[in-house]
Design a protein around this motif. Structure first.
Motif, mmCIF file in Angstrom:
data_model
loop_
_atom_site.group_PDB
_atom_site.id
_atom_site.type_symbol
_atom_site.label_atom_id
_atom_site.label_comp_id
_atom_site.label_asym_id
_atom_site.label_seq_id
_atom_site.Cartn_x
_atom_site.Cartn_y
_atom_site.Cartn_z
ATOM 1 N N ASN A 1 -11.086 -44.052 -45.207
ATOM 2 C CA ASN A 1 -10.043 -45.064 -45.377
ATOM 3 C C ASN A 1 -8.767 -44.475 -45.972
ATOM 4 O O ASN A 1 -7.732 -45.143 -45.988
ATOM 5 C CB ASN A 1 -10.562 -46.201 -46.272
ATOM 6 C CG ASN A 1 -9.674 -47.423 -46.200
ATOM 7 O OD1 ASN A 1 -9.071 -47.703 -45.167
ATOM 8 N ND2 ASN A 1 -9.570 -48.143 -47.297
ATOM 9 N N ARG A 2 -8.819 -43.224 -46.421
ATOM 10 C CA ARG A 2 -7.642 -42.597 -47.022
ATOM 11 C C ARG A 2 -6.688 -42.021 -45.977
ATOM 12 O O ARG A 2 -5.570 -41.639 -46.319
ATOM 13 C CB ARG A 2 -8.082 -41.478 -47.974
ATOM 14 C CG ARG A 2 -9.042 -41.947 -49.074
ATOM 15 C CD ARG A 2 -9.594 -40.752 -49.843
ATOM 16 N NE ARG A 2 -10.650 -41.150 -50.769
ATOM 17 C CZ ARG A 2 -11.392 -40.278 -51.469
ATOM 18 N NH1 ARG A 2 -11.183 -38.964 -51.320
ATOM 19 N NH2 ARG A 2 -12.326 -40.714 -52.278
ATOM 20 N N VAL A 3 -7.132 -41.934 -44.732
ATOM 21 C CA VAL A 3 -6.310 -41.345 -43.676
ATOM 22 C C VAL A 3 -6.084 -42.392 -42.581
ATOM 23 O O VAL A 3 -6.863 -43.346 -42.450
ATOM 24 C CB VAL A 3 -6.974 -40.089 -43.089
ATOM 25 C CG1 VAL A 3 -7.062 -38.992 -44.137
ATOM 26 C CG2 VAL A 3 -8.360 -40.419 -42.541
ATOM 27 N N PRO A 4 -5.021 -42.224 -41.760
ATOM 28 C CA PRO A 4 -4.724 -43.235 -40.730
ATOM 29 C C PRO A 4 -5.331 -42.923 -39.364
ATOM 30 O O PRO A 4 -5.026 -43.635 -38.401
ATOM 31 C CB PRO A 4 -3.191 -43.176 -40.653
ATOM 32 C CG PRO A 4 -2.867 -41.747 -40.943
ATOM 33 C CD PRO A 4 -3.899 -41.282 -41.935
ATOM 34 N N ASN A 5 -6.187 -41.905 -39.247
ATOM 35 C CA ASN A 5 -6.704 -41.515 -37.934
ATOM 36 C C ASN A 5 -7.547 -42.616 -37.308
ATOM 37 O O ASN A 5 -8.213 -43.384 -38.008
ATOM 38 C CB ASN A 5 -7.537 -40.244 -38.057
ATOM 39 C CG ASN A 5 -6.731 -39.081 -38.598
ATOM 40 O OD1 ASN A 5 -6.257 -39.111 -39.734
ATOM 41 N ND2 ASN A 5 -6.554 -38.059 -37.791
ATOM 42 N N ALA A 6 -7.513 -42.675 -35.979
ATOM 43 C CA ALA A 6 -8.322 -43.642 -35.251
ATOM 44 C C ALA A 6 -9.806 -43.261 -35.318
ATOM 45 O O ALA A 6 -10.155 -42.089 -35.555
ATOM 46 C CB ALA A 6 -7.866 -43.732 -33.792
ATOM 47 N N VAL A 7 -10.673 -44.245 -35.093
ATOM 48 C CA VAL A 7 -12.118 -44.060 -35.231
ATOM 49 C C VAL A 7 -12.790 -44.484 -33.928
ATOM 50 O O VAL A 7 -12.450 -45.518 -33.340
ATOM 51 C CB VAL A 7 -12.674 -44.882 -36.404
ATOM 52 C CG1 VAL A 7 -14.189 -44.723 -36.504
ATOM 53 C CG2 VAL A 7 -12.009 -44.461 -37.710
ATOM 54 N N PHE B 1 -7.847 -52.363 -36.640
ATOM 55 C CA PHE B 1 -7.059 -51.798 -35.540
ATOM 56 C C PHE B 1 -7.275 -50.297 -35.371
ATOM 57 O O PHE B 1 -6.894 -49.728 -34.350
ATOM 58 C CB PHE B 1 -5.571 -52.069 -35.759
ATOM 59 C CG PHE B 1 -4.970 -51.349 -36.937
ATOM 60 C CD1 PHE B 1 -4.443 -50.070 -36.799
ATOM 61 C CD2 PHE B 1 -4.927 -51.956 -38.181
ATOM 62 C CE1 PHE B 1 -3.890 -49.409 -37.871
ATOM 63 C CE2 PHE B 1 -4.368 -51.304 -39.268
ATOM 64 C CZ PHE B 1 -3.848 -50.026 -39.115
ATOM 65 N N ARG B 2 -7.885 -49.633 -36.351
ATOM 66 C CA ARG B 2 -8.131 -48.201 -36.243
ATOM 67 C C ARG B 2 -9.321 -47.886 -35.339
ATOM 68 O O ARG B 2 -9.469 -46.742 -34.898
ATOM 69 C CB ARG B 2 -8.369 -47.602 -37.627
ATOM 70 C CG ARG B 2 -7.142 -47.573 -38.518
ATOM 71 C CD ARG B 2 -7.481 -46.988 -39.872
ATOM 72 N NE ARG B 2 -8.083 -45.672 -39.759
ATOM 73 C CZ ARG B 2 -8.626 -45.002 -40.786
ATOM 74 N NH1 ARG B 2 -8.644 -45.564 -41.997
ATOM 75 N NH2 ARG B 2 -9.151 -43.812 -40.606
ATOM 76 N N VAL B 3 -10.150 -48.858 -35.055
ATOM 77 C CA VAL B 3 -11.327 -48.625 -34.227
ATOM 78 C C VAL B 3 -10.878 -48.488 -32.778
ATOM 79 O O VAL B 3 -10.372 -49.444 -32.177
ATOM 80 C CB VAL B 3 -12.345 -49.763 -34.387
ATOM 81 C CG1 VAL B 3 -13.552 -49.520 -33.498
ATOM 82 C CG2 VAL B 3 -12.764 -49.896 -35.855
ATOM 83 N N ARG B 4 -11.022 -47.301 -32.219
ATOM 84 C CA ARG B 4 -10.599 -47.036 -30.847
ATOM 85 C C ARG B 4 -11.637 -47.511 -29.826
ATOM 86 O O ARG B 4 -11.290 -48.103 -28.797
ATOM 87 C CB ARG B 4 -10.354 -45.536 -30.673
ATOM 88 C CG ARG B 4 -9.976 -45.098 -29.260
ATOM 89 C CD ARG B 4 -8.559 -45.501 -28.912
ATOM 90 N NE ARG B 4 -7.611 -44.887 -29.813
ATOM 91 C CZ ARG B 4 -7.162 -43.626 -29.704
ATOM 92 N NH1 ARG B 4 -7.601 -42.852 -28.720
ATOM 93 N NH2 ARG B 4 -6.268 -43.152 -30.552
ATOM 94 N N SER B 5 -12.919 -47.252 -30.099
ATOM 95 C CA SER B 5 -13.954 -47.637 -29.135
ATOM 96 C C SER B 5 -15.294 -47.765 -29.856
ATOM 97 O O SER B 5 -15.533 -47.144 -30.900
ATOM 98 C CB SER B 5 -14.055 -46.600 -28.007
ATOM 99 O OG SER B 5 -14.463 -45.341 -28.526
ATOM 100 N N ASN C 1 -7.724 -40.596 -25.618
ATOM 101 C CA ASN C 1 -8.899 -40.938 -24.816
ATOM 102 C C ASN C 1 -10.071 -39.998 -25.085
ATOM 103 O O ASN C 1 -10.759 -39.526 -24.178
ATOM 104 C CB ASN C 1 -8.571 -40.920 -23.315
ATOM 105 C CG ASN C 1 -7.466 -41.908 -22.976
ATOM 106 O OD1 ASN C 1 -7.396 -42.988 -23.555
ATOM 107 N ND2 ASN C 1 -6.613 -41.529 -22.041
ATOM 108 N N ALA C 2 -10.280 -39.673 -26.344
ATOM 109 C CA ALA C 2 -11.362 -38.768 -26.707
ATOM 110 C C ALA C 2 -12.697 -39.476 -26.573
ATOM 111 O O ALA C 2 -12.876 -40.613 -26.977
ATOM 112 C CB ALA C 2 -11.167 -38.244 -28.112
ATOM 113 N N ALA C 3 -13.659 -38.798 -26.020
ATOM 114 C CA ALA C 3 -15.009 -39.365 -25.900
ATOM 115 C C ALA C 3 -15.784 -39.065 -27.141
ATOM 116 O O ALA C 3 -15.713 -37.997 -27.709
ATOM 117 C CB ALA C 3 -15.695 -38.780 -24.671
ATOM 118 N N PRO C 4 -16.612 -40.007 -27.630
ATOM 119 C CA PRO C 4 -17.400 -39.752 -28.841
ATOM 120 C C PRO C 4 -18.518 -38.761 -28.586
ATOM 121 O O PRO C 4 -18.910 -38.554 -27.460
ATOM 122 C CB PRO C 4 -17.943 -41.147 -29.187
ATOM 123 C CG PRO C 4 -17.975 -41.889 -27.885
ATOM 124 C CD PRO C 4 -16.824 -41.369 -27.094
#
Length: 347
Positions: free
Chosen positions: A259-265, A306-310, A344-347
């Motif tokens: 939660n300390r960084v703004p990167n998508a998840v 909103f950070r949750v990408r997929s 569009n990174a795949a998990p």
């Protein structure tokens, strides 16, 4: 008059009847008529000013005060203030109604000589001057000079291309250096975050025994955090999507760090190769439900929605231990913290 002695005096009384006075003149009537006319014109003017628009008043004023373009002085059509009306823009004293003369370039005069004959005038005799290099040079010298000029132009174009290519190469090299520096800093930040997650789990006595079930590593897409099942220590209920108490606490620790960084998840669920009974649920359903439960727990831990990408369920298609598809470690939840430049990174 006395007529004789002893006779009385005769008195004659003359009376004049009063009549009308004589004519005293009618100048006052003319003055009164002028006054009434002036008042009527005044009230008519007031009515016109109130009943007409600005454009109509301008048209009336221009109709009664035409412009005299032939006037030599700024007197307008015999009117004061240079022929301008009160509705005209600008100062009243202006020369807008007079003709304006502007001087131009002096016309070219050709030096022509006239003779006494009837033939038209002919141009002046051309004077011979010193010849230039092109006139005195031989054809061979002309060809050589033109070849030299063409060679110089070709060299100039080649130098320009070389300089342009060097500029493009320099820009590409600068952009590449900046990109490498950005990736280096991002890798360092992700590695520091991974160490923070390991330390948060290791320093918590209640979660220390789960450290071996937590795998944090950097992948090309970003930082991947995996919560794996162990023998007799599952994260979720067997065959279900309900998380255990230790799984909730572990996800809360992970959420507090990311939660300390703004990167998508990006979140994905995985199962082992053990199939369900025919007609019942499938590993696709189970893996998807566990991934969605993980998303809810991360959001409860403070991660913005909103950070949750997929959120995806991959069943047993991407096992952690491909040589042992029934291994409990294949039952896991993967949380991928995406790099900033990843799309569009795949998990």
């Amino acid at each position: 008059m006395a007529k004789g002695k002893g006779e009385g005096v005769t008195i004659v009384i003359k009376k004049e009847e009063g009549g009308e006075g004589g004519h005293h003149g009618g100048a006052w009537k003319v003055a009164y008529a002028d006054f009434v006319t002036a008042m009527m014109a005044f009230f008519l003017l007031m009515w016109l000013l109130n009943a007409t628009t600005e454009e109509q008043r301008r048209g009336l004023a221009d109709y009664f005060n035409p412009t005299n373009v032939m006037g030599q002085r700024p007197s307008g059509s015999g009117q004061p203030f240079g022929g301008r009306t009160p509705n005209s823009e600008g100062q009243v004293s202006s020369d807008a109604s007079s003709a304006r003369l502007e001087t131009g370039p002096r016309p070219v005069v050709f030096d022509l000589e006239e003779d006494d004959s009837d033939t038209p005038a002919s141009a002046t005799e051309k004077r011979e001057g010193p010849k230039g290099d092109d006139e005195t040079a031989t054809p061979t010298r002309l060809m050589a000079s033109r070849a030299e000029g063409a060679g110089g132009a070709a060299e100039g174009r080649a130098e320009g291309k070389a300089e342009g290519k060097d500029g493009v190469d320099l820009a590409k090299a600068t952009a590449e250096a900046l990109r490498e520096e950005h990736e280096k800093r991002e890798r360092a930040a992700l590695e520091a975050m991974a160490e923070n997650i390991r330390a948060a789990v290791r320093d918590d006595p209640a979660l220390a025994e789960l450290a071996k079930q937590l795998q944090v590593e950097q992948v090309p897409e970003g930082l991947r955090i995996q919560l794996m099942d162990a023998e007799r220590q599952p994260m979720f209920a067997l065959g279900g999507s309900a998380p255990g108490e230790k799984a909730r606490a572990l996800l809360a620790k992970v959420a507090g760090v990311i939660n300390r960084v703004p990167n998508a998840v990006s979140i994905s669920g995985h199962t082992d190769a053990t199939p369900f009974r025919p007609g019942a649920r499938s590993n696709w359903d189970l893996s998807t439900e566990r991934a969605n439960v993980t998303r809810r727990l991360l959001v409860e831990g403070g991660v913005a929605e909103f950070r949750v990408r997929s959120v995806a369920g991959l069943a047993e298609r991407e096992p952690l231990l491909a040589n042992d598809p029934q291994n409990p470690a294949n039952r896991r939840v993967s949380i991928l913290l995406l790099r900033e430049n990843t799309r569009n990174a795949a998990p």
